[in-house]
Scaffold this active site. Structure first.
Site, mmCIF file in Angstrom:
data_model
loop_
_atom_site.group_PDB
_atom_site.id
_atom_site.type_symbol
_atom_site.label_atom_id
_atom_site.label_comp_id
_atom_site.label_asym_id
_atom_site.label_seq_id
_atom_site.Cartn_x
_atom_site.Cartn_y
_atom_site.Cartn_z
ATOM 1 N N ASP A 40 0.760 -1.358 -0.142
ATOM 2 C CA ASP A 40 0.079 0.106 0.012
ATOM 3 C C ASP A 40 1.021 1.264 -0.083
ATOM 4 O O ASP A 40 0.285 2.357 -0.122
ATOM 5 C CB ASP A 40 -0.928 -0.279 1.277
ATOM 6 N N ARG A 98 8.724 27.891 2.570
ATOM 7 C CA ARG A 98 8.001 28.934 2.130
ATOM 8 C C ARG A 98 6.692 29.384 3.031
ATOM 9 O O ARG A 98 6.360 30.296 2.943
ATOM 10 C CB ARG A 98 7.504 28.738 0.648
ATOM 11 N N LYS A 194 7.601 42.359 -8.154
ATOM 12 C CA LYS A 194 6.542 41.567 -8.924
ATOM 13 C C LYS A 194 5.119 41.481 -8.074
ATOM 14 O O LYS A 194 5.170 41.743 -6.773
ATOM 15 C CB LYS A 194 7.011 40.511 -9.259
ATOM 16 N N ARG A 196 1.741 39.052 -7.803
ATOM 17 C CA ARG A 196 1.280 37.777 -8.142
ATOM 18 C C ARG A 196 -0.362 37.644 -7.924
ATOM 19 O O ARG A 196 -0.791 38.333 -7.045
ATOM 20 C CB ARG A 196 1.703 36.753 -6.875
ATOM 21 N N ASP A 220 18.939 33.901 -6.074
ATOM 22 C CA ASP A 220 17.550 33.445 -5.485
ATOM 23 C C ASP A 220 17.952 32.211 -4.630
ATOM 24 O O ASP A 220 19.008 31.614 -5.043
ATOM 25 C CB ASP A 220 16.388 33.092 -6.366
ATOM 26 N N THR A 225 9.047 26.852 -10.565
ATOM 27 C CA THR A 225 8.410 26.837 -11.886
ATOM 28 C C THR A 225 9.245 27.536 -12.844
ATOM 29 O O THR A 225 8.801 27.507 -13.993
ATOM 30 C CB THR A 225 6.920 27.404 -11.994
ATOM 31 N N ALA A 226 9.731 28.311 -12.354
ATOM 32 C CA ALA A 226 11.044 29.265 -13.099
ATOM 33 C C ALA A 226 10.236 30.554 -13.897
ATOM 34 O O ALA A 226 10.865 31.048 -14.679
ATOM 35 C CB ALA A 226 11.588 28.510 -14.176
ATOM 36 N N THR A 228 9.318 33.426 -12.312
ATOM 37 C CA THR A 228 9.832 34.589 -11.850
ATOM 38 C C THR A 228 11.250 34.944 -12.743
ATOM 39 O O THR A 228 11.413 36.057 -13.034
ATOM 40 C CB THR A 228 9.808 34.449 -10.416
#
Length: 312
Positions: A40, A98, A194, A196, A220, A225-226, A228
């Site tokens: 499982d 985060r 930026k 969002r 950074d 997700t690249a 930015t």
């Protein structure tokens, strides 16, 4: 009989390649751990050698999904119950970082929860690198060695011999890191602002500073997700930059990140091997953090200073 003095190094399954490099740099062989898995999906790690009275290092980045964190917790618990004297969780990438505060009502502070789980499992020390927020160290009651990948990146940047170098932060939150790099490299700084629409979706970006005729290096702590990074790189090329590179310690690279990277104005993305890559890319440059961790682990075991690893 006296306590055994040698340290032993073990690894979680997701970080085996890096752990082998760390153990090789340290000068020991990886310890033997066997993981049994039920049909499982439940799994159980087992130390196949005595660790009674020893200091052990357990290497494992806790990038999502949750099984990576769970494996680290089970490894720590098993070590505690096997009477290890010191249990150091070596987490090149500290996942869930985060979520270090409540940024809206009715959400968890996951980084605090993870810290408490690690301590409850039995970790006596944490070694990690480039936390998303420095203050996460304060979530722990145990010692935390927070290393900086700048000790790896700065020599590489110097080797490029870039003229008109400018350090850039892809957002306001990373400005402190960008200023620290610029001080070490004696360069200018620019910052991207930026907005969002939601997580991982940027609605608007502006540039604070001049990049005309400059070789820009974005700095950074992670690349997910690249979105930015690639948007910032394209913006800077539009504003007259000669070239744009990016330095990101932790290459999460989820979703369409690889496609975005290949189609972007970025000349190269420089990362560490804190997280194993999902695939190769011509624009990726990987610098190993194995020697950094091996040296710090050796000094920790021998009660020697590691302050020279806190460059930025």
């Amino acid at each position: 009989m006296p306590f055994a003095t040698e340290a032993k190094i073990f690894t979680c399954s997701q970080s085996r390649e890096l752990a082998e490099s760390i153990a090789n740099a340290y000068g020991v062989k990886l310890g033997n751990v066997i993981t049994s898995t039920y049909s499982d999906g439940e799994f159980q790690p087992s130390y196949e050698e005595s660790i009674r009275g020893t200091r052990i290092f357990i290497i494992g980045s806790t990038h999502p999904g949750p099984q990576n964190l769970m494996e680290m917790l089970l490894m720590i618990d098993a070590a505690k119950r096997a009477s290890a004297r010191h249990i150091t969780a070596v987490m090149p990438y500290f996942g869930w970082a985060r979520q270090d505060r409540k940024d809206k009502p009715r959400v968890p502070i996951a980084a605090k929860l993870v810290a408490k789980m690690l301590e409850a499992a039995g970790a006596t020390r944490i070694i990690t690198m480039d936390l998303h927020a420095d203050q996460i160290q304060g979530f722990f009651e145990k010692p935390v060695d927070h290393l900086f990948a700048s000790t790896i990146f700065l020599p590489y940047l110097n080797s490029l011999n870039l003229d008109n170098l400018t350090i850039a932060s892809p957002d306001m939150g990373g400005s402190k890191r960008a200023y620290a790099y610029s001080k070490a490299l004696q360069s200018d700084v620019v910052i991207c602002y930026k907005q969002r629409a939601k997580a991982n979706v940027i609605s608007h970006m502006e540039l604070i500073g001049d990049v005309t005729g400059k070789n820009v290096v974005l700095v950074d702590d992670m690349v997910d997700t690249a979105g930015t990074l690639t948007k910032a790189a394209d913006l800077m090329m539009e504003r007259g930059a000669i070239s744009v590179r990016a330095i990101c310690t932790h290459p999460i690279l989820s979703g369409n990140a690889y496609e975005r990277l290949e189609n972007s104005a970025l000349e190269e993305l420089i990362v560490t091997d804190s997280i194993p890559l999902r695939q190769e890319s011509s624009k990726l440059r990987v610098l190993t953090c194995a020697n950094l961790f091996a040296e710090v682990m050796y000094n920790v075991h021998n009660n020697e200073s590691i302050s020279n690893k806190f460059v930025i």
